[in-house]
Write a protein that holds these residues in place. Structure first.
Motif, PDB file in Angstrom:
ATOM      1  N   THR A 118       8.605 -19.456   8.734  1.00 43.34           N
ATOM      2  CA  THR A 118       9.399 -19.922   9.961  1.00 43.34           C
ATOM      3  C   THR A 118      10.001 -18.409  10.784  1.00 43.34           C
ATOM      4  OG1 THR A 118      11.167 -20.397   8.556  1.00 43.34           O
ATOM      5  CG2 THR A 118       9.928 -22.034   9.302  1.00 43.34           C
TER       6      THR A 118
ATOM      7  N   LEU B  16       7.194 -16.830  12.491  1.00 47.95           N
ATOM      8  CA  LEU B  16       6.806 -17.471  13.826  1.00 47.95           C
ATOM      9  C   LEU B  16       7.755 -17.232  14.672  1.00 47.95           C
ATOM     10  CD1 LEU B  16       4.736 -19.618  15.140  1.00 47.95           C
ATOM     11  CD2 LEU B  16       6.280 -21.407  14.122  1.00 47.95           C
TER      12      LEU B  16
ATOM     13  N   ALA C  58       0.615 -16.556  14.624  1.00 44.55           N
ATOM     14  CA  ALA C  58       1.449 -17.667  14.824  1.00 44.55           C
ATOM     15  C   ALA C  58       0.654 -18.961  14.007  1.00 44.55           C
ATOM     16  CB  ALA C  58       2.080 -18.157  16.168  1.00 44.55           C
ATOM     17  N   THR C  59      -0.612 -19.213  14.614  1.00 45.99           N
ATOM     18  CA  THR C  59      -1.455 -20.249  14.422  1.00 45.99           C
ATOM     19  C   THR C  59      -1.977 -20.082  12.889  1.00 45.99           C
ATOM     20  OG1 THR C  59      -1.613 -20.717  16.830  1.00 45.99           O
ATOM     21  CG2 THR C  59      -3.096 -21.883  15.100  1.00 45.99           C
TER      22      THR C  59
ATOM     23  N   CYS D 182       1.109 -18.032   9.757  1.00 43.68           N
ATOM     24  CA  CYS D 182       2.416 -18.861   9.874  1.00 43.68           C
ATOM     25  C   CYS D 182       2.052 -20.106   9.240  1.00 43.68           C
ATOM     26  CB  CYS D 182       3.253 -18.489  10.976  1.00 43.68           C
ATOM     27  SG  CYS D 182       4.043 -16.987  11.465  1.00 43.68           S
TER      28      CYS D 182
ATOM     29  N   ALA E 228      14.226 -19.489  11.227  1.00 45.08           N
ATOM     30  CA  ALA E 228      13.321 -19.137  12.940  1.00 45.08           C
ATOM     31  C   ALA E 228      14.230 -18.676  13.732  1.00 45.08           C
ATOM     32  CB  ALA E 228      12.845 -20.693  12.925  1.00 45.08           C
TER      33      ALA E 228
END
Length: 144
Positions: free
Chosen positions: A51, A54, A90-91, A94, A133
């Motif tokens: 998190t 990301l 990110a995809t 993470c 996050a």
């Protein structure tokens, strides 16, 4: 095509990192009177790391006006590579590092042992995950 291959590699890397964290930080036996005994600390650390990274990626992307959604990528090669790189982290990384399935496996294990411990673990994961996050996002916008 290269972006998809890198996405697969990043996902594999995230999954391996999650496994290593789980093996390294999860106690072998739930002995002792510590309130943390039996907690899947490795899963918690993996989720917090995922998190945070990301948030960092999304903060950086927002600061630079970059979309991490593939369908919104610009036609230029330079914009594509920056967007593709952020999308891969990110995809791929993470998402594989911080998975809901491992979170709920840990929660269900603790709920079976003692309900209050399971709910505390879930609350701690969600609270610290949101904080992680937010911190990553704030740093991403500052460093961007």
């Amino acid at each position: 095509m290269l972006s998809w291959i890198l996405l697969l590699v990043a996902g594999a890397l995230g999954a391996v990192l999650r496994l290593l964290l789980e093996q390294r930080f999860t106690p072998r036996s739930p002995a002792g009177q510590s309130p943390w005994r039996g907690w899947p600390v490795g899963i918690l650390l993996a989720n917090l790391a995922g998190t945070f990274v990301l948030g960092l990626v999304l903060g950086y992307a927002r600061q630079h006006g970059i979309s991490v959604l593939p369908q919104q990528w610009a036609a230029s090669a330079q914009a594509f590579s920056a967007q593709a790189g952020l999308w891969i982290v990110a995809t791929g990384l993470c998402a594989a590092l911080s998975t809901v399935s491992t979170l709920f496996l840990g929660v269900s294990t603790l709920l079976a042992q003692q309900r209050s411990r399971g709910w505390c673990y879930l609350a701690a994961t969600l609270s610290f995950g949101l904080l992680s996050a937010w911190l990553g996002y704030a740093l991403g916008t500052v460093w961007g």
